[in-house]
Design a protein around this motif. Structure first.
Motif, mmCIF file in Angstrom:
data_model
loop_
_atom_site.group_PDB
_atom_site.id
_atom_site.type_symbol
_atom_site.label_atom_id
_atom_site.label_comp_id
_atom_site.label_asym_id
_atom_site.label_seq_id
_atom_site.Cartn_x
_atom_site.Cartn_y
_atom_site.Cartn_z
ATOM 1 N N PRO A 254 0.618 -5.120 3.132
ATOM 2 C CA PRO A 254 -0.827 -5.371 3.059
ATOM 3 C C PRO A 254 -1.309 -6.091 4.309
ATOM 4 O O PRO A 254 -0.512 -6.739 4.999
ATOM 5 C CB PRO A 254 -0.968 -6.265 1.823
ATOM 6 N N PRO A 255 -2.568 -6.003 4.629
ATOM 7 C CA PRO A 255 -3.098 -6.629 5.845
ATOM 8 C C PRO A 255 -2.814 -8.126 5.918
ATOM 9 O O PRO A 255 -2.590 -8.668 6.992
ATOM 10 C CB PRO A 255 -4.596 -6.358 5.769
ATOM 11 N N LEU B 156 2.110 3.299 9.004
ATOM 12 C CA LEU B 156 2.854 3.663 7.815
ATOM 13 C C LEU B 156 4.323 3.854 8.154
ATOM 14 O O LEU B 156 4.669 4.314 9.239
ATOM 15 C CB LEU B 156 2.321 4.968 7.238
ATOM 16 N N TYR C 257 0.889 -1.165 0.000
ATOM 17 C CA TYR C 257 0.000 0.000 0.000
ATOM 18 C C TYR C 257 0.931 1.220 0.000
ATOM 19 O O TYR C 257 1.797 1.325 0.861
ATOM 20 C CB TYR C 257 -0.873 0.047 1.244
ATOM 21 N N GLY D 90 -7.032 0.222 3.459
ATOM 22 C CA GLY D 90 -6.368 1.137 2.549
ATOM 23 C C GLY D 90 -6.725 2.584 2.797
ATOM 24 O O GLY D 90 -6.414 3.442 1.982
ATOM 25 N N ASN D 91 -7.409 2.860 3.922
ATOM 26 C CA ASN D 91 -7.802 4.233 4.203
ATOM 27 C C ASN D 91 -6.589 5.093 4.529
ATOM 28 O O ASN D 91 -5.739 4.718 5.320
ATOM 29 C CB ASN D 91 -8.767 4.272 5.386
ATOM 30 N N ARG E 202 3.147 0.649 3.508
ATOM 31 C CA ARG E 202 2.905 -0.351 4.528
ATOM 32 C C ARG E 202 2.662 -1.691 3.845
ATOM 33 O O ARG E 202 2.239 -1.746 2.691
ATOM 34 C CB ARG E 202 1.739 -0.005 5.430
ATOM 35 N N LEU F 65 -5.724 1.275 8.330
ATOM 36 C CA LEU F 65 -5.048 1.076 7.065
ATOM 37 C C LEU F 65 -5.391 -0.276 6.452
ATOM 38 O O LEU F 65 -5.040 -0.556 5.326
ATOM 39 C CB LEU F 65 -3.544 1.181 7.242
ATOM 40 N N ALA F 66 -6.075 -1.140 7.193
ATOM 41 C CA ALA F 66 -6.415 -2.454 6.667
ATOM 42 C C ALA F 66 -7.269 -2.320 5.414
ATOM 43 O O ALA F 66 -7.181 -3.123 4.502
ATOM 44 C CB ALA F 66 -7.135 -3.279 7.728
ATOM 45 N N PHE G 92 1.557 5.564 -0.440
ATOM 46 C CA PHE G 92 0.910 6.858 -0.217
ATOM 47 C C PHE G 92 1.914 7.981 -0.477
ATOM 48 O O PHE G 92 3.121 7.822 -0.279
ATOM 49 C CB PHE G 92 0.433 6.990 1.237
ATOM 50 N N LYS H 239 -2.958 7.693 -3.237
ATOM 51 C CA LYS H 239 -2.575 6.380 -2.746
ATOM 52 C C LYS H 239 -2.715 5.343 -3.847
ATOM 53 O O LYS H 239 -3.509 5.511 -4.775
ATOM 54 C CB LYS H 239 -3.437 5.969 -1.542
ATOM 55 N N ARG I 265 0.520 -2.177 11.472
ATOM 56 C CA ARG I 265 -0.429 -1.438 10.661
ATOM 57 C C ARG I 265 -0.068 0.013 10.420
ATOM 58 O O ARG I 265 -0.805 0.726 9.774
ATOM 59 C CB ARG I 265 -1.811 -1.536 11.305
ATOM 60 N N ILE J 51 -3.457 1.257 -3.907
ATOM 61 C CA ILE J 51 -3.793 0.044 -3.175
ATOM 62 C C ILE J 51 -3.796 -1.144 -4.137
ATOM 63 O O ILE J 51 -3.157 -2.164 -3.902
ATOM 64 C CB ILE J 51 -5.163 0.158 -2.462
#
Lengths: 117, 117
Positions: free
Chosen positions: A96-97, A105, A32, B103-104, A94, B100-101, A34, A49, A103, A51
């Motif tokens: 990915p989940p 940045l 991810y 992608g916010n 970051r 951020l999970a 930004f 961003k 979590r 994603i």
């Protein structure tokens, strides 16, 4: 561990010329990504961003960035720079989940963009 | 409120004193982050709150640093027995459901500039 690098501390460009602010990253899996901008004595403002999906991402104030997986880069671009674009720019990344990692940045060290009139 | 707010905007303190910094996130944002930005450097992650889950404290540099959050609203960052190396801008950010999970992006406050004499 995730990391991000901004190789240029300072970028100068003439008004009206195209600008590029470079960013490379290292994460496990699909990142991810930004871009944020920081004006003097102001907080960070979100620009754009990536994603998933189209590699070319368009954001605020006419900025765009291109995700390049093979080069692990996410350079910020604008076709025609304005004096008002002069600010400090931060790239952030970051994992990915799905990676299960933290979590927050991870930010680059920042690039000071100066647009000369 | 329109955005993330932080108080005070500036804080000057003497070495050894305790300080408390406040962050009011955007209403409805469940995720809240604290970062530290030293002069000329990028952002260092300090702590992350997500709803009622246990906070991620992995970025706190020492046990002199602590943070609390009341539900999904105000957060306070406390630095005990301040040292000169604590001098920095402390930034708070919030993001929507899932942090951020999903992608916010994070929305940042203007920061608190802490100077330890």
């Amino acid at each position: 561990a995730q990391s991000v690098a901004q190789p240029e501390d300072q970028v100068n460009v003439a008004e009206g010329n195209p600008l590029t602010v470079k960013c490379t990253y290292s994460v496990s899996g699909n990142p991810y990504l930004f871009w944020y901008v920081q004006y003097p004595n102001r907080g960070l403002q979100f620009l754009l961003k990536y994603i998933t999906g189209d590699n070319l991402v368009k954001g605020s104030y006419g900025f765009e960035a291109e995700f390049n997986k093979s080069q692990t880069s996410f350079h910020l671009k604008k076709p025609s720079a304005l004096v008002s674009d002069s600010a400090l720019y931060f790239c952030a990344v970051r994992d990915p989940p799905s990676s299960g990692s933290a979590r927050q940045l991870t930010f680059g060290s920042g690039t000071q963009l100066t647009v000369l009139p | 409120g329109a955005g993330v707010s932080q108080s005070p905007s500036n804080k000057v303190t003497e070495k050894g004193k305790d300080v408390e910094l406040r962050c009011d996130p955007i209403s409805g944002h469940t995720a809240l982050y604290w970062y530290r930005q030293r002069l000329g450097q990028g952002l260092e992650f300090l702590i992350y709150f997500q709803g009622n889950s246990a906070p991620d404290k992995s970025g706190l540099p020492s046990d002199r640093f602590s943070a609390e959050r009341t539900g999904e609203s105000v957060s306070t960052l406390t630095i005990q027995r301040t040292q000169q190396e604590d001098s920095a801008v402390y930034l708070c950010a919030s993001s929507g459901s899932g942090g951020l999970a999903g992608g916010n992006e994070q929305f940042f406050g203007p920061g608190t500039r802490l100077t330890v004499l």
